[in-house]
Design an enzyme around this catalytic site. Structure first.
Site, short mmCIF file in Angstrom:
data_model
loop_
_atom_site.label_atom_id
_atom_site.label_comp_id
_atom_site.label_asym_id
_atom_site.label_seq_id
_atom_site.Cartn_x
_atom_site.Cartn_y
_atom_site.Cartn_z
N ASP A 140 60.28 -132.97 54.06
CA ASP A 140 59.30 -133.94 53.55
C ASP A 140 58.45 -132.97 52.46
O ASP A 140 58.15 -131.74 52.62
CB ASP A 140 58.46 -134.59 54.60
CG ASP A 140 57.73 -135.88 54.14
OD1 ASP A 140 57.79 -135.97 53.04
OD2 ASP A 140 57.54 -136.64 55.10
N GLU A 147 50.26 -143.51 53.03
CA GLU A 147 50.26 -142.44 54.14
C GLU A 147 48.81 -141.77 54.20
O GLU A 147 48.39 -141.53 53.00
CB GLU A 147 51.36 -141.40 54.14
CG GLU A 147 51.56 -141.25 52.56
CD GLU A 147 52.75 -139.91 52.36
OE1 GLU A 147 52.90 -139.21 53.31
OE2 GLU A 147 53.10 -139.98 51.31
#
Ligand code: BGC
Ligand code: BGC
Length: 793
Positions: free
Chosen positions: A314, A515
C-alpha cells in the site's frame, strides 16, 4: 483457518495455473498487431532469464502517475504504475476520460519502445482504485459504496457490478483495480467503514468473491482475465477493519487465531476465485506492521492460504516498517511483498534495491520470485502475447460503454436494493398525486451522494455535478418519479417553499471523506441541518421522510424521533433515482442492515444485537406492520463534552468547529469559497495540513466552541504577503503582515495570538488578505496557559 494448497489443483487454464507455474495458454486477446516477443521466448521464466538486476527491480516498483512521465517509463521500464486518489492524467485530478486513455497509450508506447540492449520488452500495466465503479474518471458509472452493496446481500448483483466496472476500466485503457476491499469493519468510527460490505465476515467473504468473479471472470473458464476483464485486488490483507478505536493504519490487538477468523476470513474465497493480487495492509497486528510481517505475509498467505498471485504494497506503507524509509526498505521484500507502491520516492527506492540485490542483502532468488509473479500476472492478462496498445483493445475508447445506460440501470438497481427503511409510519410508498417538498442541501448534491473515492480522493470539496457527467441526483430522481405518478415535487433546499406540502422529503447526511480523514472519535451525527428541517415541517403539521446519507451507522436518535419515515440511503453514487424507486414503491424495499446500528453515540465497537438499536438484518418492507418506534433517548454526552481545545489537527477540524469562506462551508477545512482555495498538503502525514490561498480581499472564518484564552497556530509561509493580512478574533482585527513576512522560507513555525494583542479571544477566528497570498496551517488549538503572554510569530 488452515487450508489446502490451491496450486495442487490449479493446473487448468487461467491465472491460478499460470501463477502455479503450469504451462497453460493465456487467454487470447484481440488486436491485430504482431506479438512483441516470439511465443517461445515470452514465458515469464524465459523473460526473467534475460533481465538485468535493474530491469528486474523496475518490475517491482510502482510509482504514481503524478510523479512520472512517459519518458521515465521509457527509461526505467517500471513493471506497474498507479494513479492515487488524487492523481489524474496530465496533472489534472479531474481530467476527462479521453485523457486517461491518451495517457495509457503514452505509457504503453513508452514501456514497449524497442530496447537496444537485448533485454526483453515488457509492457507496463496501470492500476487504479475503482472501488465503486471506475469512479476516479468523470462520466463513469459510480456504483454505491460497499456498505450499501452489503445491505443488498445480493452476490449476483455484485458480480454484475464487477463485470460493468471492468468494462469501464478497459474503456479508459487501464488493466488492474485495487478492489474489492474485503475489510470486515468492526469499529464504525473507522473512516473506511463504507468500503466494507459488512461487519459479518461470512457476508464479506461471499460478496468479495462475487466482485472478483465479475471483474476477472472465473478461473479455468474462457475469458478469464481476457478482453473486458481486469485484474482485481483483495485488500487490505489483513486486519484493516480491526484496528483499535477504528484508527486508520492502526494496530490490531488480540489472539492471532481469533483475529484471523474475522479479518482474514474473506481471503480463502478470494484466492479460490482466482484473485490476481492481494494488497498488504497498512495496519500492524499486535504491534508488527503487516508490510514487514513475514509469518503473516509469507508463511500464512502463501503457505497456508496458498496464494500464488502478486502481493502489492500500500501507499508508502513499507516506509512505516521500523528501520525503513520510503526510498529504502529491503525488509518489505524479504517479508513477502512483491511490488512496492512507492508513489513519489521511486528513484531512491530503485537505487537502494539495485544496490541491495548486488551486495547480497536481498537474495536474487527472492527478487526473481517477485518478478516472476508480476510477469505471470501480465501473462494471464494476455499482455505478453501480442497485446496491443490500450486504445486498440476490445473496449478501448468505446466511450458509449463508459457510464452506459445499461451500467447506470444496474447502479440504479443496486441503489434501490440497498435502501434500508428504519421507520415508516404509513407514509411510504408515497401516494400518487401528493404534493411533495424536497429539502436539505444534500438533495441535489451529486458529490455528496457519491462520497469519498469519487473523482477525487476525499470526494466532495469543490466538486460539483459537472464533475459527474450523466449522473442523477436524488432530487432529479424524485422529480421524475413524481411526474410519472402525477404528483408534484418542488426542490426547496432550505425547506421554505411557500404552500404547505402533503409530505416533505428531507435529504441530509455526512459530508464526503476517505481514509483517515474520515476517522471519528464517536458516532454522534452532529450536523443539525436535517434535524432542524424535520422539526420545522413537523411544527407545520407536514409529515416527513428522512433520507439519510452516510458511510457508516451513526447515532441519529434525534432525527429518528423527528421523522415519520426514515431511510438509510448510504452513499448511492451517480444513480440517485434508485432512492426514488423505493420511496415511490416502484421497487420493493429489500435492503437489510449488514452492520449493527447503534443505540448510543459513544461509538464503542458494536457487532451484534446487544446494544443495537437495529440489529443485523433489520429493514422494513412495505408489508411490515405499521411500526412506530418508541421515543428514543436523545442524550449524547459526546455532543457537549469536548472542550473545544483542538480546532484543527491531523487533517481534521475539531468536533464542533466549522470553516466558512463567505457562504461556502469547507468541510474539514478543504474546498473553495469566494476567493479562497484550501487544499490538502503533507506535513508529517498525508494531507495532515492545509494550504490556504487568498484571492484579493478574500477571507476565511473558523468558528467553534468558546474556550481557552489564546490561539496556537502551526504555520508555514513560502512567499511573503504582497499586501496586509489581518486576523480577527474576539472582534478585533490585528495586522499580522510583518509576522508572516518574517516567517517567509523559515519552515514550520508557531504563531501564538493572545488576549494581550487580540483583546478577547472569542469563538471565532477570521483571516483576511487584501492581496493574493498563501500560507500553510497544520494545527490550530486553544490554550489557557498562553493567556497572559504577548503575541508571537
Ligand atoms: C491515497 C492516495 C492519495 C494520497 C494523497 C493516499 O493515502 O491512497 O490515493 O492520492 O494519499 O496524499
Ligand atoms: C489506500 C489503498 C489504495 C492506495 C492507492 C492507499 O492509501 O489505503 O486502499 O489502493 O492508497 O490509492
Amino acid at each position: 483457518m488452515k487450508r489446502q494448497w490451491l496450486g495442487r489443483l490449479a493446473c487448468g487454464a487461467g491465472l491460478a495455473a499460470l501463477l502455479a507455474g503450469c504451462a497453460a495458454t493465456p487467454p487470447v486477446q484481440s488486436g491485430s498487431a504482431a506479438p512483441l516477443v516470439s511465443p517461445t521466448a515470452n514465458s515469464p521464466e524465459a523473460l526473467l532469464a534475460r533481465m538485468s538486476v535493474e530491469r528486474k527491480v523496475a518490475q517491482i516498483i510502482q510509482p504514481d502517475i503524478g510523479s512520472i512521465t512517459p519518458a521515465d517509463v521509457r527509461e526505467y521500464r517500471f513493471g506497474t504504475i498507479l494513479n492515487g486518489g488524487n492523481s489524474g492524467p496530465f496533472g489534472n485530478d479531474k481530467g476527462p476520460a479521453t485523457d486517461w486513455l491518451k495517457l495509457a497509450d503514452e505509457y504503453w508506447e513508452a514501456s514497449t519502445a524497442p530496447l537496444a540492449d537485448g533485454e526483453p520488452v515488457i509492457p507496463a500495466i496501470w492500476a487504479t482504485d475503482a472501488v465503486h465503479g471506475h469512479a476516479n474518471v468523470p462520466g463513469a458509472t459510480v456504483f454505491p459504496h460497499n456498505i450499501a452493496l452489503g445491505a443488498t446481500g445480493d452476490a449476483d448483483l455484485i458480480r454484475r457490478i464487477g463485470v460493468a466496472t471492468a468494462v469501464e476500466i478497459e474503456v479508459t485503457g487501464l488493466d488492474w483495480t485495487f478492489a474489492p476491499t474485503v475489510a470486515v469493519a468492526r469499529d464504525d468510527r473507522w473512516g473506511r467503514t463504507y468500503e466494507s460490505y459488512s461487519e459479518n465476515p461470512a457476508l464479506v467473504t461471499k460478496l468479495g468473491a462475487a466482485m472478483i468473479e465479475g471483474l476477472q471472470g472465473r478461473p479455468g473458464e474462457p475469458g478469464y482475465l481476457g478482453p473486458g476483464k481486469v485484474a482485481a485486488t483483495a485488500k487490505h490483507y489483513f486486519g484493516d477493519g480491526g484496528t483499535a478505536q477504528g484508527v486508520d493504519q492502526g494496530d490490531v490487538n488480540g489472539d492471532i487465531n481469533e483475529l484471523m477468523s474475522i479479518h482474514a476470513a474473506p481471503y480463502p474465497a478470494a484466492i479460490d476465485a482466482g484473485v490476481a493480487s492481494v494488497m498488504a495492509s497498512f495496519n500492524s497486528i499486535n504491534g508488527v506492521k503487516m508490510h514487514g510481517n513475514k509469518p503473516l505475509l509469507t508463511d500464512e498467505l502463501r503457505g497456508n492460504l496458498g496464494f500464488k498471485g502478486v502481493v502489492v504494497g500500500d501507499w508508502n506503507a513499507h516506509g512505516q516498517i521500523p528501520g525503513c524509509s520510503n526510498g529504502d526498505c529491503p525488509q518489505a521484500l524479504m517479508a513477502g511483498l512483491d511490488i512496492y507502491m512507492v508513489p513519489e520516492d521511486w528513484k531512491a527506492l530503485y537505487a537502494s534495491l539495485v544496490r541491495q540485490v548486488k551486495d547480497g542483502t536481498i537474495p536474487m532468488a527472492r527478487l526473481d520470485e517477485a518478478v516472476l509473479r508480476v510477469l505471470r500476472m501480465k501473462q494471464a492478462l494476455g499482455i505478453l502475447d501480442g497485446e496491443v496498445k490500450p486504445s486498440a483493445r476490445a473496449n478501448g475508447g468505446k466511450w458509449n460503454l463508459l457510464g452506459s445506460p445499461e451500467h447506470r440501470a444496474l447502479a440504479r438497481e443496486a441503489v434501490a436494493k440497498s435502501q434500508v427503511i428504519f421507520k415508516n409510519a404509513g407514509i411510504l410508498p408515497l401516494k400518487a398525486g401528493a404534493r411533495i417538498e424536497v429539502a436539505g442541501r444534500a438533495a441535489d448534491n451529486i458529490p455528496q451522494q457519491a462520497g469519498g473515492w469519487s473523482v477525487t480522493w476525499q470526494g466532495g470539496g469543490d466538486l460539483t455535478a459537472a464533475d459527474f457527467p450523466g449522473a442523477t441526483s436524488i432530487w432529479s430522481g424524485i422529480a421524475a418519479a413524481a411526474k410519472a405518478a402525477g404528483s408534484e415535487a418542488v426542490l426547496a433546499p432550505e425547506g421554505n417553499a411557500t404552500s404547505k406540502p402533503d409530505v416533505a422529503i428531507v435529504v441530509f447526511g455526512e459530508q464526503p471523506y476517505a481514509e483517515f480523514v474520515g476517522d471519528r472519535k464517536d458516532l454522534a451525527f452532529r450536523d443539525e441541518e436535517g434535524l432542524n428541517l424535520l422539526k420545522s415541517y413537523r411544527a407545520r403539521g407536514v409529515p416527513t421522510v428522512a433520507v439519510f446519507l452516510s458511510g457508516r451507522p451513526l447515532w441519529v436518535n434525534r432525527e429518528l424521533n423527528a421523522a415519520d419515515a426514515f431511510v438509510a440511503s448510504w452513499l448511492p453514487g451517480s444513480e440517485g433515482a434508485g432512492v426514488a424507486d423505493v420511496l415511490f414503491g416502484a421497487a420493493q424495499p429489500s435492503g437489510r442492515l449488514s452492520f449493527s446500528w447503534p443505540k448510543t453515540c459513544e461509538g464503542a465497537p458494536l457487532n451484534g444485537p446487544e446494544g443495537a438499536l437495529f440489529p443485523l438484518g433489520y429493514g422494513l418492507g412495505f408489508a411490515a406492520p405499521r411500526i412506530t418506534l418508541p421515543p428514543l433517548d436523545e442524550t449524547c454526552a459526546a455532543l457537549t463534552h469536548d472542550t473545544g481545545a483542538v480546532w484543527f489537527a491531523s487533517g481534521k477540524l475539531g468536533a464542533r468547529v466549522q470553516a466558512v469562506a463567505d457562504n461556502a462551508l469547507l468541510p474539514d477545512l478543504r474546498g473553495n469559497g469566494n476567493g479562497i482555495v484550501v487544499t490538502g498538503v503533507d506535513r508529517k502525514a498525508q494531507e495532515d495540513a492545509r494550504r490556504i490561498a487568498f484571492g484579493p480581499g478574500a477571507k476565511i472564518t473558523l468558528s467553534g466552541p468558546e474556550s481557552g484564552a489564546a490561539w496556537r497556530i502551526a504555520y508555514q509561509v513560502n512567499a511573503r504577503p504582497a499586501g496586509p493580512v489581518t486576523v480577527t478574533a474576539g472582534g478585533k482585527a490585528v495586522d499580522i503582515t510583518l509576522g508572516l513576512s518574517v516567517a517567509e522560507g523559515k519552515g514550520w513555525r508557531e504563531m501564538v495570538l493572545t488576549p494581550a494583542c487580540l483583546g478577547s479571544a472569542g469563538g471565532k477566528l477570521t483571516f483576511a488578505s487584501t492581496a493574493p497570498f498563501a500560507f500553510q496551517i497544520s494545527e490550530i488549538t486553544r490554550d489557557e496557559a498562553a493567556a497572559g503572554a504577548e503575541c508571537s510569530f
